[in-house]
Design an enzyme around this catalytic site. Structure first.
Site, mmCIF file in Angstrom:
data_model
loop_
_atom_site.group_PDB
_atom_site.id
_atom_site.type_symbol
_atom_site.label_atom_id
_atom_site.label_comp_id
_atom_site.label_asym_id
_atom_site.label_seq_id
_atom_site.Cartn_x
_atom_site.Cartn_y
_atom_site.Cartn_z
ATOM 1 N N ASP A 63 32.194 44.786 46.542
ATOM 2 C CA ASP A 63 31.645 45.842 45.680
ATOM 3 C C ASP A 63 30.610 46.714 46.375
ATOM 4 O OD1 ASP A 63 33.215 44.861 43.603
ATOM 5 O OD2 ASP A 63 31.655 43.475 42.946
ATOM 6 N N LYS A 68 33.394 50.470 48.850
ATOM 7 C CA LYS A 68 34.501 50.766 49.777
ATOM 8 C C LYS A 68 35.395 51.867 49.223
ATOM 9 C CE LYS A 68 35.656 46.421 49.436
ATOM 10 N NZ LYS A 68 34.468 45.887 48.722
ATOM 11 N N GLY A 103 38.306 45.542 42.791
ATOM 12 C CA GLY A 103 38.152 46.676 41.875
ATOM 13 C C GLY A 103 37.417 47.748 42.641
ATOM 14 N N HIS A 104 38.112 48.808 43.011
ATOM 15 C CA HIS A 104 37.536 49.868 43.830
ATOM 16 C C HIS A 104 37.405 51.133 42.988
ATOM 17 C CE1 HIS A 104 38.974 47.810 47.808
ATOM 18 N NE2 HIS A 104 38.262 47.024 47.031
ATOM 19 N N THR A 105 36.182 51.615 42.877
ATOM 20 C CA THR A 105 35.919 52.775 42.032
ATOM 21 C C THR A 105 35.948 54.058 42.845
ATOM 22 O OG1 THR A 105 34.403 51.325 40.860
ATOM 23 C CG2 THR A 105 34.349 53.658 40.256
ATOM 24 N N GLN A 122 37.293 42.975 49.016
ATOM 25 C CA GLN A 122 36.265 41.918 49.092
ATOM 26 C C GLN A 122 35.252 42.266 50.193
ATOM 27 O OE1 GLN A 122 39.868 40.648 48.727
ATOM 28 N NE2 GLN A 122 39.235 41.173 46.687
ATOM 29 N N THR A 167 36.869 34.065 48.941
ATOM 30 C CA THR A 167 38.218 34.335 48.480
ATOM 31 C C THR A 167 39.184 33.668 49.461
ATOM 32 O OG1 THR A 167 39.698 36.048 47.636
ATOM 33 C CG2 THR A 167 38.487 36.568 49.676
ATOM 34 N N THR A 171 36.356 44.592 37.909
ATOM 35 C CA THR A 171 37.554 43.829 37.559
ATOM 36 C C THR A 171 37.318 42.928 36.354
ATOM 37 O OG1 THR A 171 38.320 43.899 39.821
ATOM 38 C CG2 THR A 171 39.215 42.139 38.475
ATOM 39 N N THR A 172 36.190 42.230 36.329
ATOM 40 C CA THR A 172 35.992 41.234 35.276
ATOM 41 C C THR A 172 34.861 41.596 34.319
ATOM 42 O OG1 THR A 172 34.508 40.026 36.743
ATOM 43 C CG2 THR A 172 36.808 39.330 36.741
ATOM 44 N N ARG A 198 31.842 41.094 34.733
ATOM 45 C CA ARG A 198 30.718 40.150 34.842
ATOM 46 C C ARG A 198 29.490 40.839 35.425
ATOM 47 N NH1 ARG A 198 33.249 35.391 38.390
ATOM 48 N NH2 ARG A 198 34.304 37.163 39.323
ATOM 49 N N ARG A 256 26.628 41.371 37.894
ATOM 50 C CA ARG A 256 26.461 40.951 39.283
ATOM 51 C C ARG A 256 25.017 40.522 39.508
ATOM 52 N NH1 ARG A 256 29.195 46.614 41.061
ATOM 53 N NH2 ARG A 256 31.372 46.058 40.770
HETATM 54 P P1 GDP Z 1 34.156 48.477 46.032
HETATM 55 O O1 GDP Z 1 34.797 47.291 45.417
HETATM 56 O O2 GDP Z 1 33.539 48.173 47.360
HETATM 57 O O3 GDP Z 1 35.062 49.678 46.110
HETATM 58 O O4 GDP Z 1 32.942 48.881 45.070
HETATM 59 P P2 GDP Z 1 32.995 48.977 43.461
HETATM 60 O O5 GDP Z 1 33.721 50.209 43.088
HETATM 61 O O6 GDP Z 1 33.436 47.692 42.863
HETATM 62 O O7 GDP Z 1 31.454 49.068 43.125
HETATM 63 C C1 GDP Z 1 30.651 50.097 43.616
HETATM 64 C C2 GDP Z 1 30.024 50.835 42.414
HETATM 65 O O8 GDP Z 1 28.981 51.652 42.882
HETATM 66 C C3 GDP Z 1 30.984 51.792 41.722
HETATM 67 O O9 GDP Z 1 30.677 51.814 40.369
HETATM 68 C C4 GDP Z 1 30.702 53.128 42.376
HETATM 69 O O10 GDP Z 1 30.998 54.230 41.528
HETATM 70 C C5 GDP Z 1 29.223 53.022 42.594
HETATM 71 N N1 GDP Z 1 28.716 53.753 43.782
HETATM 72 C C6 GDP Z 1 29.268 53.861 45.012
HETATM 73 N N2 GDP Z 1 28.443 54.524 45.849
HETATM 74 C C7 GDP Z 1 27.323 54.816 45.125
HETATM 75 C C8 GDP Z 1 26.090 55.454 45.451
HETATM 76 O O11 GDP Z 1 25.833 55.878 46.578
HETATM 77 N N3 GDP Z 1 25.176 55.559 44.437
HETATM 78 C C9 GDP Z 1 25.424 55.080 43.174
HETATM 79 N N4 GDP Z 1 24.480 55.213 42.254
HETATM 80 N N5 GDP Z 1 26.569 54.472 42.850
HETATM 81 C C10 GDP Z 1 27.500 54.328 43.822
HETATM 82 P P1 IMO Z 2 36.129 44.208 45.830
HETATM 83 O O1 IMO Z 2 37.312 44.552 46.693
HETATM 84 C C1 IMO Z 2 33.258 41.150 44.545
HETATM 85 C C2 IMO Z 2 34.723 37.011 44.451
HETATM 86 C C3 IMO Z 2 34.838 36.348 43.098
HETATM 87 C C4 IMO Z 2 34.569 34.910 43.493
HETATM 88 C C5 IMO Z 2 35.265 34.779 44.845
HETATM 89 C C6 IMO Z 2 36.661 34.201 44.773
HETATM 90 O O2 IMO Z 2 36.057 44.950 44.559
HETATM 91 O O3 IMO Z 2 34.875 44.267 46.643
HETATM 92 P P2 IMO Z 2 39.017 35.120 43.942
HETATM 93 O O4 IMO Z 2 39.445 35.641 42.608
HETATM 94 O O5 IMO Z 2 39.183 36.101 45.058
HETATM 95 O O6 IMO Z 2 39.607 33.790 44.275
HETATM 96 O O7 IMO Z 2 37.426 34.857 43.774
HETATM 97 O O8 IMO Z 2 35.333 36.102 45.358
HETATM 98 N N1 IMO Z 2 35.437 38.306 44.588
HETATM 99 C C7 IMO Z 2 34.843 39.498 44.610
HETATM 100 N N2 IMO Z 2 33.542 39.841 44.441
HETATM 101 N N3 IMO Z 2 34.180 42.099 44.830
HETATM 102 C C8 IMO Z 2 35.474 41.778 45.012
HETATM 103 O O9 IMO Z 2 36.402 42.673 45.403
HETATM 104 C C9 IMO Z 2 35.858 40.429 44.883
HETATM 105 N N4 IMO Z 2 37.038 39.778 44.974
HETATM 106 C C10 IMO Z 2 36.765 38.485 44.820
HETATM 107 O O10 IMO Z 2 33.886 36.842 42.210
HETATM 108 O O11 IMO Z 2 33.196 34.739 43.713
HETATM 109 MG MG MG Z 3 34.735 46.187 43.615
#
Ligand code: GDP
Ligand code: IMO
Ligand code: MG
Length: 432
Positions: A13, A16, A40-42, A225, A240, A301-302, A304, A306
């Site tokens: 998270d 990416k 879960g990539h936003t 991840q 993971t 994704t879930t 939850r 963080r």
């Molecule tokens: P990923 O799994 O690595 O793609 O990251 P996620 O999408 O799960 O979580 C990153 C969160 O931070 C998302 O809600 C993005 O919209 C947000 N985000 C990303 N870059 C920035 C930033 O520079 N500032 C803020 N405030 N939010 C950001």
């Molecule tokens: P992105 O790509 C954050 C964590 C789960 C758990 C552990 C194992 O969005 O960064 P799994 O379901 O993979 O067997 O769970 O890994 N986890 C993540 N945490 N971002 C993720 O993906 C994750 N994918 C798995 O919360 O601790």
């Molecule tokens: Mg994510």
């Protein structure tokens, strides 16, 4: 011929999705290399906000090829739901634009059920998985009993293989875990219907990547991840079941290291973790809660909450070492605005001994207390800033100190979630 790998430097998270979305502008091909719908990539662009789980984060650009590599585990039901959702938003997700590697392993209902049953069985030692069936599917891959995406081409043989797998897993579910079995025939019918819809997406992804690289195209490899969730290098067993680290890009997509020109590590300006496991810089106080609120730190994704904490530069330096980062992208700097001071872990105290390196053993890490360097904070809202020299001096100092500590330059600084809310050293990253 260059490949660029973009991957998480922390526990996932890191942002990416938004970094890959921005970098796709100058890429030809975007390829996810590991994980499944645990990710879960936003991506936010104008009115559009996408939560991508399987589809690469380059999907907003219709002329760029998006690939899902063989290192992934793919739940056909989730993939089709994601395709439908993207189509509803007017995004082209046709097989012309999106391809699924035939060697990716498939996640079935029984894998999800087993993930839940195993978590329940672990009791207080639960990993906190996403319960998407990721672990059980990679287990089957390693045990050489899994079903790969390419099997969806021959429906009769596919139905037979799915039936056998479900029967076998039902024995585990009922006899070992005391759970209800999954409905075999209903699932066989459902998965055959998914297979019919997904067959046109199947492709030899490794061949396509190599052809693209040989033709001089820019290939962007998208990790899921993060480094500390890596099955080999992460905080095992709280990890993971795949390799989100740089090696996973090569095995998950099938090309050689000579093509890798850049490895971009994505890190937040602080640290978050979802799921269980050691986290030395975790803040269980008002500052942690503030970071969670301002940063909207709830799982894509879930859902939850963080856990949040200070940046851990010991862990970041470890991620640099494991992946050979050439550049860093640091997101969410804006979230730290308004804090009186910031702290960064620069070493650990392990049972009275100073430890400068990240321990590979999670039980050692669990016993580590962070030793911090303290920095002044800044009060200004920085979301509108687009040049590093315009940042408050305290923010500039924080970044410069970090670059020096880990030895890697920060090329992109996120100051907000939108595509353009970033400070970028060179607008064309091919010049980085
Ligand atoms: P990923 O799994 O690595 O793609 O990251 P996620 O999408 O799960 O979580 C990153 C969160 O931070 C998302 O809600 C993005 O919209 C947000 N985000 C990303 N870059 C920035 C930033 O520079 N500032 C803020 N405030 N939010 C950001
Ligand atoms: P992105 O790509 C954050 C964590 C789960 C758990 C552990 C194992 O969005 O960064 P799994 O379901 O993979 O067997 O769970 O890994 N986890 C993540 N945490 N971002 C993720 O993906 C994750 N994918 C798995 O919360 O601790
Ligand atoms: Mg994510």
């Amino acid at each position: 011929m260059p490949a660029t790998v973009v991957l998480g430097a922390q526990w996932g998270d890191e942002g990416k999705g938004r970094v890959v979305d921005w970098m796709t502008q100058q890429a030809d091909v975007v390829a996810r290399y590991a994980g499944g719908d645990n990710a879960g990539h936003t991506v936010i662009y104008g009115e559009q906000e996408l939560s991508l789980h399987l589809v690469p984060s380059g999907i907003l650009y219709p002329e760029k090829l998006c690939l899902m590599g063989g290192g992934m585990v793919v739940n056909p039901e989730s993939l089709l739901a994601e395709i439908d959702e993207l189509e509803e938003q007017g995004i082209d997700v046709s097989p012309r634009h999106l391809k699924l590697g035939e060697t990716a392993h498939l996640i079935f209902a029984c894998h999800r059920a087993l993930d839940g049953a195993q978590e329940q069985g672990r009791g207080a030692q639960a990993i906190g998985t996403t319960r998407r069936g990721i672990g059980p599917t990679y287990t089957d891959k390693a045990a050489r009993v899994g079903i790969r995406a390419g099997a969806m081409r021959d429906l009769d043989a596919f139905a037979e293989a799915v039936r056998a797998l479900l029967h076998s897993k039902n024995r585990w579910l009922t006899q070992i875990y005391g759970q209800a079995p999954v409905d075999v025939e209903a699932n066989v019918a459902a998965y055959c219907a998914y297979a019919e819809r997904l067959a046109p997406y199947l492709d030899n992804v490794a061949l396509r990547i190599n052809q693209a690289l040989e033709a001089g195209q820019q290939v962007l490899c998208e990790g899921a991840q993060g480094t500390l969730l890596d099955i080999d290098h992460g905080t095992y067993p709280y990890v993971t079941s795949s390799n989100p680290t740089v090696g996973g890009a090569l095995t998950g997509l099938g090309f050689g290291p000579r093509y890798v020109q850049r490895v971009v590590g994505v890190t937040k300006a602080y640290t978050t973790r979802v799921g269980r496991g050691p986290f030395p810089t975790k803040l269980e106080n008002a500052v942690g809660q503030r970071i969670r609120d301002v940063g909207h730190e709830y799982g894509t994704t879930t859902g939850r909450a963080r856990d949040c904490g200070w940046l851990d530069a010991v862990a970041l330096r470890y991620a640099v070492q494991i992946n050979g980062f050439t550049h860093l992208a640091l997101t969410k700097l804006d979230v730290l605005s308004g804090l009186e001071h910031l702290k960064v872990a620069v070493a650990y105290d392990y049972r009275g001994t100073r430890m400068a390196h990240f321990p590979p053993d999670a039980s050692v890490l669990a016993d580590c207390a962070s030793q911090y360097e303290r920095f002044p904070g800044w009060a200004e809202d920085i979301r509108a800033i687009r040049a590093r020299r315009d940042l408050p001096q305290a923010a500039q100092d924080y970044l410069a100190w970090l670059e020096d500590f880990v030895g890697v330059p920060v090329m992109l600084i996120g100051v907000g979630p939108e595509r353009e809310e970033a400070i970028i050293e060179a607008p064309d990253w091919r010049a980085w």
